[in-house]
Design a protein around this motif. Structure first.
Motif, short mmCIF file in Angstrom:
data_model
loop_
_atom_site.label_atom_id
_atom_site.label_comp_id
_atom_site.label_asym_id
_atom_site.label_seq_id
_atom_site.Cartn_x
_atom_site.Cartn_y
_atom_site.Cartn_z
N ASP A 1 42.33 37.97 40.35
CA ASP A 1 40.93 37.39 39.61
C ASP A 1 40.70 39.20 38.92
O ASP A 1 39.83 38.98 39.70
CB ASP A 1 40.57 36.50 40.38
N ARG A 2 41.32 39.78 38.52
CA ARG A 2 41.08 40.60 37.79
C ARG A 2 39.86 41.37 37.30
O ARG A 2 39.13 41.70 37.94
CB ARG A 2 42.15 41.80 36.63
N GLU A 3 38.86 39.89 36.86
CA GLU A 3 37.74 40.78 35.67
C GLU A 3 36.80 40.66 37.20
O GLU A 3 35.91 41.09 37.73
CB GLU A 3 37.49 39.83 34.51
N ALA B 1 45.59 44.40 49.65
CA ALA B 1 44.51 43.08 49.20
C ALA B 1 43.98 43.00 47.57
O ALA B 1 43.30 41.93 47.55
CB ALA B 1 43.01 43.31 51.12
N ILE B 2 43.36 44.38 48.17
CA ILE B 2 42.53 44.36 46.44
C ILE B 2 43.58 44.31 45.63
O ILE B 2 43.51 43.34 44.16
CB ILE B 2 41.91 46.01 46.67
N HIS B 3 45.12 45.27 45.60
CA HIS B 3 45.71 44.62 44.84
C HIS B 3 46.39 43.29 44.75
O HIS B 3 46.55 42.84 43.50
CB HIS B 3 47.42 45.33 45.29
N ARG B 4 45.95 42.19 45.51
CA ARG B 4 46.08 40.45 45.06
C ARG B 4 44.96 40.45 44.34
O ARG B 4 45.30 39.23 43.95
CB ARG B 4 46.19 40.21 46.21
N TRP B 5 44.01 40.27 44.74
CA TRP B 5 43.10 40.04 44.19
C TRP B 5 42.77 40.20 42.99
O TRP B 5 42.17 39.85 41.76
CB TRP B 5 41.79 41.13 44.72
N LEU B 6 43.01 41.83 42.69
CA LEU B 6 43.41 41.97 40.86
C LEU B 6 44.41 41.46 40.37
O LEU B 6 43.77 41.08 38.82
CB LEU B 6 43.41 44.03 40.83
N ALA C 1 41.99 35.28 48.10
CA ALA C 1 42.09 36.65 47.97
C ALA C 1 40.39 37.63 47.41
O ALA C 1 40.57 38.58 48.29
CB ALA C 1 43.14 36.69 46.60
N GLU C 2 39.78 36.75 46.82
CA GLU C 2 38.29 37.39 46.88
C GLU C 2 37.61 37.71 48.61
O GLU C 2 37.72 38.89 48.91
CB GLU C 2 37.26 36.85 46.90
N GLY C 3 38.18 36.73 49.42
CA GLY C 3 37.66 36.89 50.78
C GLY C 3 38.22 37.85 51.71
O GLY C 3 37.61 39.09 52.64
#
Length: 365
Positions: A341-343, A333-338, A309-311
């Motif tokens: 791992d929101r922090e 993509a940012i929504h899924r990363w949040l 998710a981060e990459g």
């Protein structure tokens, strides 16, 4: 000619068999099929003519084993009898039994019955009993046989609940009975997605499964036509079966520039469901090309984010801006990363420049 009482009796018994089977058949055990001729003239006339009740009993038992109501039997009924049976059959819960019972019935229906048949199936479905897809497919195909223009008009009036596949079954029926008229209609300009889907079916059918022939037809059509874009879906299907089994990227590369633009979203879509990593690499290379369309990038983001998710978010944020009003892949993509791992995601967003389109948008979610 009026249907004989025996024919009607046979059909009614078939309905009873289906309904009885729904409640009384042991789990995993279906009804045994018999020759459709068993429901035809000979059996029916024996029931009517037998001097005792034995022949009628034998015929009833045979009808109770029937798993398919034939088109031949349905054609001997009146329109009202067919619609009455359709109304009952639409309530059968088992999708396979429902299809066996209704597909032959629908294939016997006339132009005048199609609108009411559609209403009855929709009524049953709205009431909670989903109709088998085979039943809907058969309905659109039959409407295409007996009244294609009427079906086109019905789709135009009720577009939201109809799919590309529905429109193609309409065209399949039309091509069976009058291919010249179907092709003439298909080659007229189209605007709606359903008209384009039906027209593309006719044009692809006319290529006789030959990707080269279909490609030549596409070159002669306006590249920005919705029919051209629909036909490209079929073209990629056919071309992928050519010698060497070319990938979607290779098929795209072999198209003339005008068609490459129209085929941009098709290429990304096909690469995504065959090889997400290849789709990522192709998107990096072609994101600035004419025809860029991020509408189907959501599926790619989903597949990539499952593993990283981060990459994926950091990669998507570097893609060129979306053309037009389409959403940018970085939003998903940012929504899924949040979510994963929101922090960590918020910490990265805080490092972005103040004018970044992602920091303010993502942080406000």
């Amino acid at each position: 000619m009026k249907p004989t009482p025996a024919y009607v009796l046979s059909a009614v018994l078939a309905i009873a068999a289906f309904m009885a089977g729904r409640w009384t058949a042991p789990a995993g055990q279906g009804t045994a099929p018999v020759d459709p001729a068993a429901a035809g003239d000979s059996g029916a006339s024996r029931t009517a003519e037998g001097p005792s009740g034995r022949a009628a009993i034998r015929n009833t038992e045979r009808s109770m084993n029937m798993s398919r109501l034939s088109e031949q039997v349905a054609r001997r009924m009146t329109p009202q009898q067919r619609l009455d049976l359709l109304s009952k059959g639409a309530l059968v819960f088992d999708g396979r039994k429902q299809a066996d019972m209704l597909c032959g019935l629908i294939a016997a229906m006339t132009k005048e019955e199609m609108a009411e048949a559609t209403r009855l199936l929709a009524q049953a479905q709205d009431g909670g009993n989903s109709c088998s897809q085979a039943v809907w497919d058969g309905l659109w195909k039959q409407w295409g046989r007996v009244d294609p223009v009427g079906c086109v008009e019905y789709f135009a009036a009720n577009p939201d609940s109809k799919s590309r596949t529905d429109a193609r079954f309409l065209m399949e029926g039309w091509l069976e009975v009058d291919p010249d008229a179907a092709l003439a209609w298909a080659k007229q300009p189209k605007v709606t997605r359903l008209d384009a889907a039906a027209a593309s079916m006719a044009i692809t059918w006319n290529s006789n499964g030959d990707a080269k022939r279909l490609g030549e037809e596409l070159i002669s059509m306006p590249a920005d036509s919705p029919v051209t874009k629909e036909c490209l879906l079929d073209y990629f299907d056919l071309a992928s079966l050519d010698k060497g089994s070319p990938s979607a990227a290779q098929i795209h590369e072999g198209l003339p520039p005008a068609l490459q633009e129209a085929a941009w979203p098709v290429t990304l879509q096909r690469l995504t469901y065959t090889d997400p990593q290849a789709a990522k690499e192709w998107l990096e290379k072609h994101a600035d090309d004419p025809g860029q369309d991020y509408n189907d990038a959501g599926r790619l983001i989903y597949e990539l984010s499952k593993h990283d998710a981060e990459g994926t978010a950091k990669w998507a944020a570097g893609l060129p801006p979306a053309q037009g009003s389409r959403p940018h892949p970085a939003q998903e993509a940012i929504h899924r990363w949040l979510g994963a791992d929101r922090e960590a995601a918020m910490a990265w967003l805080a490092t972005l420049p103040a004018d970044s389109p992602w920091s303010a948008k993502a942080a406000s979610e």
